[in-house]
Motif scaffolding. Sequence first.
Motif, PDB file in Angstrom:
ATOM      1  N   ARG A 174       4.633  60.971  61.692  1.00  0.00           N
ATOM      2  CA  ARG A 174       4.297  61.696  62.821  1.00  0.00           C
ATOM      3  C   ARG A 174       2.551  61.655  62.890  1.00  0.00           C
ATOM      4  O   ARG A 174       1.975  61.677  61.800  1.00  0.00           O
ATOM      5  CB  ARG A 174       4.698  63.059  63.011  1.00  0.00           C
ATOM      6  N   MET A 227       0.056  63.733  64.829  1.00  0.00           N
ATOM      7  CA  MET A 227       0.140  65.015  65.458  1.00  0.00           C
ATOM      8  C   MET A 227      -1.004  65.867  65.534  1.00  0.00           C
ATOM      9  O   MET A 227      -1.921  65.773  64.754  1.00  0.00           O
ATOM     10  CB  MET A 227       1.104  65.732  64.299  1.00  0.00           C
ATOM     11  N   MET A 256      -2.464  69.646  66.076  1.00  0.00           N
ATOM     12  CA  MET A 256      -2.265  71.026  65.991  1.00  0.00           C
ATOM     13  C   MET A 256      -3.111  71.784  66.200  1.00  0.00           C
ATOM     14  O   MET A 256      -4.388  71.644  65.928  1.00  0.00           O
ATOM     15  CB  MET A 256      -1.698  71.283  64.478  1.00  0.00           C
ATOM     16  N   LEU A 276       1.835  79.974  61.201  1.00  0.00           N
ATOM     17  CA  LEU A 276       2.705  79.040  60.495  1.00  0.00           C
ATOM     18  C   LEU A 276       2.808  79.469  58.989  1.00  0.00           C
ATOM     19  O   LEU A 276       2.005  79.443  58.121  1.00  0.00           O
ATOM     20  CB  LEU A 276       2.066  77.517  60.620  1.00  0.00           C
ATOM     21  N   HIS A 313       4.794  76.370  53.680  1.00  0.00           N
ATOM     22  CA  HIS A 313       6.095  75.337  53.814  1.00  0.00           C
ATOM     23  C   HIS A 313       5.501  74.259  53.060  1.00  0.00           C
ATOM     24  O   HIS A 313       4.293  74.064  52.418  1.00  0.00           O
ATOM     25  CB  HIS A 313       6.353  75.241  55.314  1.00  0.00           C
ATOM     26  N   ASP A 344       6.235  69.755  53.149  1.00  0.00           N
ATOM     27  CA  ASP A 344       6.572  68.965  54.230  1.00  0.00           C
ATOM     28  C   ASP A 344       7.434  67.936  53.550  1.00  0.00           C
ATOM     29  O   ASP A 344       7.185  67.257  52.716  1.00  0.00           O
ATOM     30  CB  ASP A 344       5.352  68.299  54.793  1.00  0.00           C
ATOM     31  N   TRP A 351      -5.391  65.243  57.291  1.00  0.00           N
ATOM     32  CA  TRP A 351      -5.657  66.281  58.282  1.00  0.00           C
ATOM     33  C   TRP A 351      -7.303  66.112  58.542  1.00  0.00           C
ATOM     34  O   TRP A 351      -8.165  66.016  57.794  1.00  0.00           O
ATOM     35  CB  TRP A 351      -5.418  67.438  57.626  1.00  0.00           C
ATOM     36  N   HIS A 411       1.568  75.137  51.972  1.00  0.00           N
ATOM     37  CA  HIS A 411       0.418  75.284  52.682  1.00  0.00           C
ATOM     38  C   HIS A 411       0.936  76.181  53.985  1.00  0.00           C
ATOM     39  O   HIS A 411       2.196  76.137  54.275  1.00  0.00           O
ATOM     40  CB  HIS A 411      -0.281  74.115  53.190  1.00  0.00           C
ATOM     41  N   SER A 432      -1.138  78.276  57.978  1.00  0.00           N
ATOM     42  CA  SER A 432      -2.278  78.692  58.647  1.00  0.00           C
ATOM     43  C   SER A 432      -2.085  79.911  59.572  1.00  0.00           C
ATOM     44  O   SER A 432      -0.703  80.131  59.931  1.00  0.00           O
ATOM     45  CB  SER A 432      -2.623  77.539  59.559  1.00  0.00           C
ATOM     46  N   ARG A 491      -8.977  75.876  67.338  1.00  0.00           N
ATOM     47  CA  ARG A 491      -8.992  75.396  65.908  1.00  0.00           C
ATOM     48  C   ARG A 491      -7.901  74.132  65.855  1.00  0.00           C
ATOM     49  O   ARG A 491      -6.837  74.220  65.833  1.00  0.00           O
ATOM     50  CB  ARG A 491      -8.684  75.968  64.976  1.00  0.00           C
ATOM     51  N   SER A 542      -3.238  65.487  62.523  1.00  0.00           N
ATOM     52  CA  SER A 542      -2.516  65.355  61.066  1.00  0.00           C
ATOM     53  C   SER A 542      -1.660  64.335  61.080  1.00  0.00           C
ATOM     54  O   SER A 542      -0.812  64.107  61.899  1.00  0.00           O
ATOM     55  CB  SER A 542      -1.993  66.628  61.092  1.00  0.00           C
TER      56      SER A 542
END
Length: 267
Positions: free
Chosen positions: A110, A112, A114, A124, A127, A129, A148, A213, A215, A224, A228
């Motif tokens: 992906r 992406m 954010m 978030l 988690h 990935d 990122w 990680h 956030s 912000r 990514s």
Amino acid sequence: MLSDKQLAQYHADGYVRLGKVATDEEFDALRQRTDDITQGRVQHDGMWFQLDLGGAEYKLGPGGKFAGPSDDYRKIEGWERDPVYLAYTQHPVFQAVTRQLIGERVSAYRCMFMNKPPRKGTVLPYHQDGGDGWGLSSVDGADYATIWTALDPATKANGCVEVVPGSHTLGLLSKRGHVVSEEDKREHVENHPSVFLELDVGEVVVLHNFLLHRSGVNESDIARRGYSVCYMDGAIHRTADEDRKTFPMIFGDDALSVLDAEARMSA
Ligand SMILES: O=C(O)CCC(=O)C(=O)O
């Protein structure tokens, strides 16, 4: 490419800072294009948009087509369709790094965006990935890497990414959900020092996909936004697809072309 020292840090800590890879001019074009897409001045078929609901509870709205001009998109996927973003995604530095970490033929799971809008931003939770939710033919973690980029200054106050250094060596804690269970949090997060990845505009960090990680919400007046990209071995395909469909190719002989993407825009 990564120096021996950077590579050693990536393997030991699960992340490494790359600094800035784009010129100021390239970066201004990227930020301009970000605004063009969120405000609907540029549109590409197949991009996916999700608005931010805000709040300290992990509650996500539905995603789908462009929902009108807004600074409040939480997540937008499909940026490889855009020539300015594709050119950045194919930056020679990222090619050198992914060649080192993954190989010659590299796709993107992906591409992406954010965002934590000012005074908003959904939390978030911790988690990793990967796992069954990603539905990929390979889950060993060695053939993925996320890059990122900070589109705004990323700080503790506006919800920068926070990581538990070294946690990627745990492997995938659960094949099912990507959010870490309470039990795993007690064992692997609490009492383990975390690091807030504060970044200047344009700064880049490479993350191992199994690094724990998270956030937080944005408690500041500054957005912000981050870009990514999860790069992975180009041979990885979706397990759900009978035709073993792979992902958009970023590097290698059959990579997406910026010229084609530009031609699609002016057609
Ligand atoms: O940007 C964020 O807040 C989280 C990003 C993330 O989880 C990722 O890029 O995999």
